[in-house]
Design a protein around this motif. Sequence first.
Motif, PDB file in Angstrom:
ATOM      1  N   GLY A   1     -78.354 -73.462 -42.759  1.00 37.51           N
ATOM      2  CA  GLY A   1     -77.377 -73.673 -41.694  1.00 37.51           C
ATOM      3  C   GLY A   1     -76.609 -74.962 -41.838  1.00 37.51           C
ATOM      4  N   ARG A   2     -76.153 -75.460 -40.710  1.00 39.51           N
ATOM      5  CA  ARG A   2     -75.330 -76.665 -40.654  1.00 39.51           C
ATOM      6  C   ARG A   2     -76.154 -77.893 -41.031  1.00 39.51           C
ATOM      7  NH1 ARG A   2     -74.007 -78.307 -35.245  1.00 39.51           N
ATOM      8  NH2 ARG A   2     -73.756 -80.475 -35.702  1.00 39.51           N
ATOM      9  N   LEU A   3     -75.654 -78.667 -41.984  1.00 41.54           N
ATOM     10  CA  LEU A   3     -76.354 -79.868 -42.455  1.00 41.54           C
ATOM     11  C   LEU A   3     -76.085 -81.047 -41.528  1.00 41.54           C
ATOM     12  CD1 LEU A   3     -75.561 -79.706 -46.275  1.00 41.54           C
ATOM     13  CD2 LEU A   3     -77.531 -78.762 -45.069  1.00 41.54           C
ATOM     14  N   GLU A   4     -77.143 -81.813 -41.276  1.00 38.53           N
ATOM     15  CA  GLU A   4     -77.047 -83.025 -40.477  1.00 38.53           C
ATOM     16  C   GLU A   4     -77.855 -84.113 -41.167  1.00 38.53           C
ATOM     17  OE1 GLU A   4     -78.802 -81.564 -36.874  1.00 38.53           O
ATOM     18  OE2 GLU A   4     -76.840 -80.981 -36.065  1.00 38.53           O
ATOM     19  N   ALA A   5     -77.480 -85.356 -40.937  1.00 39.65           N
ATOM     20  CA  ALA A   5     -78.219 -86.480 -41.519  1.00 39.65           C
ATOM     21  C   ALA A   5     -78.145 -87.669 -40.574  1.00 39.65           C
ATOM     22  CB  ALA A   5     -77.631 -86.866 -42.880  1.00 39.65           C
ATOM     23  N   ALA A   6     -79.125 -88.541 -40.718  1.00 39.99           N
ATOM     24  CA  ALA A   6     -79.139 -89.800 -39.983  1.00 39.99           C
ATOM     25  C   ALA A   6     -79.545 -90.907 -40.944  1.00 39.99           C
ATOM     26  CB  ALA A   6     -80.115 -89.745 -38.815  1.00 39.99           C
ATOM     27  N   VAL A   7     -78.931 -92.061 -40.760  1.00 38.34           N
ATOM     28  CA  VAL A   7     -79.260 -93.251 -41.540  1.00 38.34           C
ATOM     29  C   VAL A   7     -79.481 -94.383 -40.540  1.00 38.34           C
ATOM     30  CG1 VAL A   7     -78.419 -94.924 -43.244  1.00 38.34           C
ATOM     31  CG2 VAL A   7     -77.842 -92.502 -43.484  1.00 38.34           C
ATOM     32  N   VAL A   8     -80.561 -95.127 -40.724  1.00 38.77           N
ATOM     33  CA  VAL A   8     -80.837 -96.265 -39.852  1.00 38.77           C
ATOM     34  C   VAL A   8     -80.672 -97.530 -40.670  1.00 38.77           C
ATOM     35  CG1 VAL A   8     -82.534 -97.420 -38.380  1.00 38.77           C
ATOM     36  CG2 VAL A   8     -82.414 -94.911 -38.436  1.00 38.77           C
ATOM     37  N   ILE A   9     -79.792 -98.409 -40.192  1.00 40.51           N
ATOM     38  CA  ILE A   9     -79.562 -99.703 -40.829  1.00 40.51           C
ATOM     39  C   ILE A   9     -79.669-100.776 -39.754  1.00 40.51           C
ATOM     40  CG2 ILE A   9     -77.061 -99.361 -40.640  1.00 40.51           C
ATOM     41  CD1 ILE A   9     -76.762-101.228 -43.073  1.00 40.51           C
ATOM     42  N   ARG A  10     -80.519-101.749 -40.013  1.00 38.78           N
ATOM     43  CA  ARG A  10     -80.757-102.850 -39.067  1.00 38.78           C
ATOM     44  C   ARG A  10     -81.107-102.337 -37.669  1.00 38.78           C
ATOM     45  NH1 ARG A  10     -75.831-105.614 -41.870  1.00 38.78           N
ATOM     46  NH2 ARG A  10     -76.935-106.859 -43.414  1.00 38.78           N
ATOM     47  N   GLY A  11     -81.904-101.261 -37.623  1.00 45.55           N
ATOM     48  CA  GLY A  11     -82.361-100.714 -36.353  1.00 45.55           C
ATOM     49  C   GLY A  11     -81.361 -99.852 -35.611  1.00 45.55           C
ATOM     50  N   ARG A  12     -80.205 -99.623 -36.208  1.00 46.30           N
ATOM     51  CA  ARG A  12     -79.162 -98.835 -35.541  1.00 46.30           C
ATOM     52  C   ARG A  12     -78.936 -97.522 -36.290  1.00 46.30           C
ATOM     53  NH1 ARG A  12     -75.845-104.028 -34.549  1.00 46.30           N
ATOM     54  NH2 ARG A  12     -76.537-104.535 -32.449  1.00 46.30           N
ATOM     55  N   PRO A  13     -79.088 -96.404 -35.584  1.00 49.32           N
ATOM     56  CA  PRO A  13     -78.890 -95.104 -36.240  1.00 49.32           C
ATOM     57  C   PRO A  13     -77.409 -94.752 -36.383  1.00 49.32           C
ATOM     58  CG  PRO A  13     -79.518 -94.772 -33.957  1.00 49.32           C
ATOM     59  CD  PRO A  13     -79.560 -96.261 -34.204  1.00 49.32           C
ATOM     60  N   GLN A  14     -77.094 -94.131 -37.489  1.00 56.01           N
ATOM     61  CA  GLN A  14     -75.764 -93.579 -37.746  1.00 56.01           C
ATOM     62  C   GLN A  14     -75.971 -92.083 -37.977  1.00 56.01           C
ATOM     63  OE1 GLN A  14     -72.948 -95.723 -37.992  1.00 56.01           O
ATOM     64  NE2 GLN A  14     -74.399 -97.276 -37.318  1.00 56.01           N
ATOM     65  N   PHE A  15     -75.209 -91.237 -37.303  1.00 62.66           N
ATOM     66  CA  PHE A  15     -75.389 -89.799 -37.407  1.00 62.66           C
ATOM     67  C   PHE A  15     -74.224 -89.154 -38.143  1.00 62.66           C
ATOM     68  CE2 PHE A  15     -77.631 -91.216 -33.597  1.00 62.66           C
ATOM     69  CZ  PHE A  15     -78.907 -90.757 -33.880  1.00 62.66           C
ATOM     70  N   PHE A  16     -74.537 -88.146 -38.939  1.00 58.74           N
ATOM     71  CA  PHE A  16     -73.548 -87.415 -39.715  1.00 58.74           C
ATOM     72  C   PHE A  16     -73.785 -85.930 -39.484  1.00 58.74           C
ATOM     73  CE2 PHE A  16     -74.517 -91.377 -41.728  1.00 58.74           C
ATOM     74  CZ  PHE A  16     -73.291 -91.889 -42.103  1.00 58.74           C
ATOM     75  N   ASP A  17     -72.771 -85.225 -38.991  1.00 58.20           N
ATOM     76  CA  ASP A  17     -72.957 -83.800 -38.737  1.00 58.20           C
ATOM     77  C   ASP A  17     -71.843 -82.932 -39.315  1.00 58.20           C
ATOM     78  OD1 ASP A  17     -70.958 -84.452 -36.967  1.00 58.20           O
ATOM     79  OD2 ASP A  17     -72.043 -83.800 -35.182  1.00 58.20           O
ATOM     80  N   GLU A  18     -70.971 -83.502 -40.070  1.00 51.73           N
ATOM     81  CA  GLU A  18     -69.890 -82.748 -40.719  1.00 51.73           C
ATOM     82  C   GLU A  18     -70.169 -82.670 -42.222  1.00 51.73           C
ATOM     83  OE1 GLU A  18     -67.268 -81.351 -39.097  1.00 51.73           O
ATOM     84  OE2 GLU A  18     -68.024 -82.063 -37.166  1.00 51.73           O
ATOM     85  N   LEU A  19     -71.343 -82.181 -42.592  1.00 54.32           N
ATOM     86  CA  LEU A  19     -71.767 -82.188 -43.990  1.00 54.32           C
ATOM     87  C   LEU A  19     -71.784 -80.810 -44.625  1.00 54.32           C
ATOM     88  CD1 LEU A  19     -74.731 -84.719 -43.617  1.00 54.32           C
ATOM     89  CD2 LEU A  19     -72.387 -85.196 -44.342  1.00 54.32           C
ATOM     90  N   GLY A  20     -71.238 -79.814 -43.950  1.00 59.40           N
ATOM     91  CA  GLY A  20     -71.206 -78.470 -44.505  1.00 59.40           C
ATOM     92  C   GLY A  20     -72.441 -77.681 -44.125  1.00 59.40           C
TER      93      GLY A  20
END
Length: 115
Positions: A18-37
């Motif tokens: 299905g739809r790909l999602e990712a999260a990256v945590v840098i310096r305690g702050r999450p960044q979310f990515f949901d437009e990955l195909g």
Amino acid sequence: MARRLKLFSDGGCRPYPGRLEAAVVIRGRPQFFDELGTGSNADAEWRAPLCAVAIARDFGLEDVEFVGDSLEMVRQANRAMATGYADSGHAAAWLLHCYPTSDHSVGAGHSFRHR
């Protein structure tokens, strides 16, 4: 000696495949990515550290430790960085993101660890 900055990443998909999602945590702050195909969990697990590399570049970071939870992906990424050889399409994409130029200057300080 300064400690390496750690970037934690994880990927998944909903539903499977299905739809790909990712999260990256840098310096305690999450960044979310949901437009990955779309794709599988393996695709998502590989997309997450690629997002982490992009963040590292955006912040101008050269000596970082990437931390992921997929042991097989981490092993393949480390093998690719150590040998310059990619044994999968995902590992080839990892090499291209870490070493976009032939001088290996961008990814020279990178390492990947399983957690």
